[in-house]
Design a protein around this motif. Structure first.
Motif, PDB file in Angstrom:
ATOM      1  N   TYR A 248      24.852 -47.556  15.505  1.00 52.41           N
ATOM      2  CA  TYR A 248      24.489 -46.368  14.725  1.00 52.41           C
ATOM      3  C   TYR A 248      24.812 -46.589  13.251  1.00 52.41           C
ATOM      4  O   TYR A 248      25.954 -46.836  12.882  1.00 52.41           O
ATOM      5  CB  TYR A 248      25.222 -45.135  15.250  1.00 52.41           C
ATOM      6  N   LYS A 249      23.782 -46.490  12.428  1.00 51.62           N
ATOM      7  CA  LYS A 249      23.934 -46.716  10.987  1.00 51.62           C
ATOM      8  C   LYS A 249      23.546 -45.496  10.156  1.00 51.62           C
ATOM      9  O   LYS A 249      23.994 -45.344   9.031  1.00 51.62           O
ATOM     10  CB  LYS A 249      23.077 -47.909  10.533  1.00 51.62           C
ATOM     11  N   THR A 250      22.663 -44.626  10.709  1.00 52.80           N
ATOM     12  CA  THR A 250      22.171 -43.472   9.947  1.00 52.80           C
ATOM     13  C   THR A 250      22.325 -42.195  10.762  1.00 52.80           C
ATOM     14  O   THR A 250      22.337 -42.226  11.995  1.00 52.80           O
ATOM     15  CB  THR A 250      20.692 -43.651   9.564  1.00 52.80           C
ATOM     16  N   TYR A 251      22.429 -41.074  10.058  1.00 56.79           N
ATOM     17  CA  TYR A 251      22.610 -39.776  10.702  1.00 56.79           C
ATOM     18  C   TYR A 251      21.940 -38.693   9.862  1.00 56.79           C
ATOM     19  O   TYR A 251      21.573 -38.906   8.704  1.00 56.79           O
ATOM     20  CB  TYR A 251      24.100 -39.455  10.861  1.00 56.79           C
ATOM     21  N   ASN A 252      21.817 -37.531  10.453  1.00 57.37           N
ATOM     22  CA  ASN A 252      21.413 -36.321   9.750  1.00 57.37           C
ATOM     23  C   ASN A 252      21.915 -35.138  10.575  1.00 57.37           C
ATOM     24  O   ASN A 252      22.469 -35.330  11.655  1.00 57.37           O
ATOM     25  CB  ASN A 252      19.899 -36.252   9.548  1.00 57.37           C
ATOM     26  N   TYR A 253      21.721 -33.958  10.078  1.00 60.21           N
ATOM     27  CA  TYR A 253      22.169 -32.744  10.765  1.00 60.21           C
ATOM     28  C   TYR A 253      20.966 -32.068  11.406  1.00 60.21           C
ATOM     29  O   TYR A 253      19.854 -32.155  10.904  1.00 60.21           O
ATOM     30  CB  TYR A 253      22.838 -31.790   9.766  1.00 60.21           C
ATOM     31  N   PHE A 254      21.203 -31.380  12.517  1.00 58.36           N
ATOM     32  CA  PHE A 254      20.137 -30.597  13.128  1.00 58.36           C
ATOM     33  C   PHE A 254      19.667 -29.547  12.135  1.00 58.36           C
ATOM     34  O   PHE A 254      20.482 -28.878  11.495  1.00 58.36           O
ATOM     35  CB  PHE A 254      20.617 -29.917  14.412  1.00 58.36           C
ATOM     36  N   GLY A 255      18.352 -29.394  12.000  1.00 58.83           N
ATOM     37  CA  GLY A 255      17.793 -28.434  11.054  1.00 58.83           C
ATOM     38  C   GLY A 255      18.063 -26.989  11.443  1.00 58.83           C
ATOM     39  O   GLY A 255      18.219 -26.126  10.584  1.00 58.83           O
ATOM     40  N   ASP A 256      18.166 -26.713  12.735  1.00 58.84           N
ATOM     41  CA  ASP A 256      18.383 -25.340  13.201  1.00 58.84           C
ATOM     42  C   ASP A 256      19.847 -25.082  13.564  1.00 58.84           C
ATOM     43  O   ASP A 256      20.154 -24.207  14.365  1.00 58.84           O
ATOM     44  CB  ASP A 256      17.489 -25.052  14.406  1.00 58.84           C
ATOM     45  N   MET A 257      20.739 -25.836  12.959  1.00 54.01           N
ATOM     46  CA  MET A 257      22.160 -25.736  13.262  1.00 54.01           C
ATOM     47  C   MET A 257      22.720 -24.373  12.845  1.00 54.01           C
ATOM     48  O   MET A 257      22.501 -23.913  11.738  1.00 54.01           O
ATOM     49  CB  MET A 257      22.878 -26.873  12.510  1.00 54.01           C
ATOM     50  N   THR A 258      23.437 -23.730  13.757  1.00 52.38           N
ATOM     51  CA  THR A 258      24.138 -22.479  13.470  1.00 52.38           C
ATOM     52  C   THR A 258      25.627 -22.773  13.585  1.00 52.38           C
ATOM     53  O   THR A 258      26.164 -22.873  14.685  1.00 52.38           O
ATOM     54  CB  THR A 258      23.734 -21.382  14.480  1.00 52.38           C
ATOM     55  N   THR A 259      26.296 -22.899  12.442  1.00 53.35           N
ATOM     56  CA  THR A 259      27.685 -23.361  12.448  1.00 53.35           C
ATOM     57  C   THR A 259      28.690 -22.267  12.775  1.00 53.35           C
ATOM     58  O   THR A 259      29.806 -22.572  13.186  1.00 53.35           O
ATOM     59  CB  THR A 259      28.071 -23.946  11.082  1.00 53.35           C
ATOM     60  N   GLY A 260      28.329 -21.020  12.548  1.00 57.57           N
ATOM     61  CA  GLY A 260      29.305 -19.955  12.717  1.00 57.57           C
ATOM     62  C   GLY A 260      30.157 -19.769  11.474  1.00 57.57           C
ATOM     63  O   GLY A 260      31.033 -18.908  11.431  1.00 57.57           O
TER      64      GLY A 260
END
Length: 173
Positions: free
Chosen positions: A33-45
């Protein structure tokens, strides 16, 4: 003796830091694993500003670990959090004792300290939709001050992220 009691109290109060638990898929090749991103519909609270703060802290930490944020990532990150119910830590104690031919008694009352701080649980998950699904998770419980300045909040998230990623990637055994 008075100084010893003060130092003990200071140690107990300072040890109330965050608690972090980890879990991961043992068969995962973390080096792939070299790259990442965040879920677009993320609800963090979290509030929108706190979400930006924690994402900034995670980005900085993952960059130091050699990972890069990308539009076409190897895995996605999901962040979720919730307030935890704080236990009422006030108490009353009654005691009777004696020694040397004397009898005595006492009553003590415990007063909760730092009532303006709350406890949150935050979950950070790494998910690879193309392979195994979730392959790494950290659950952290930490105390935060709702009256903290923006700078204090950013510093708190940086400290929390450092603790969360202290053992990432897991050592191969």
């Amino acid at each position: 003796m008075k100084n010893l009691k003060f130092l003990l109290l200071l140690f107990i109060l300072s040890s109330c830091g965050s608690i972090v638990n980890y879990d991961y898929e043992k068969s995962t090749d973390f080096k792939s694993y070299k790259t990442y991103n965040y879920f677009g519909d993320m609800t963090t609270g979290l509030s929108e500003l706190d979400t930006k703060r924690i994402i900034r802290a995670i980005d900085q930490k993952l960059e130091t670990l050699g990972l890069q944020r990308s539009e076409h990532p190897d895995f996605y990150i999901d962040i979720q959090s919730q307030n935890l119910q704080n236990a009422n830590r006030s108490n009353v104690g009654i005691g009777v004792g004696g020694g040397g031919g004397r009898v005595g008694g006492g009553i003590s009352v415990g007063i909760p300290v730092n009532q303006n701080k709350q406890t949150r649980e935050i979950s950070i998950e790494f998910v690879d939709d193309s392979k195994t699904g979730m392959f790494w998770q950290a659950l952290a419980e930490y105390r935060y001050d709702v009256k903290a300045t923006p700078e204090e909040r950013a510093a708190q998230f940086t400290k929390l992220v450092e603790k969360v990623f202290a053992t990432y990637p897991p050592e191969e055994k």
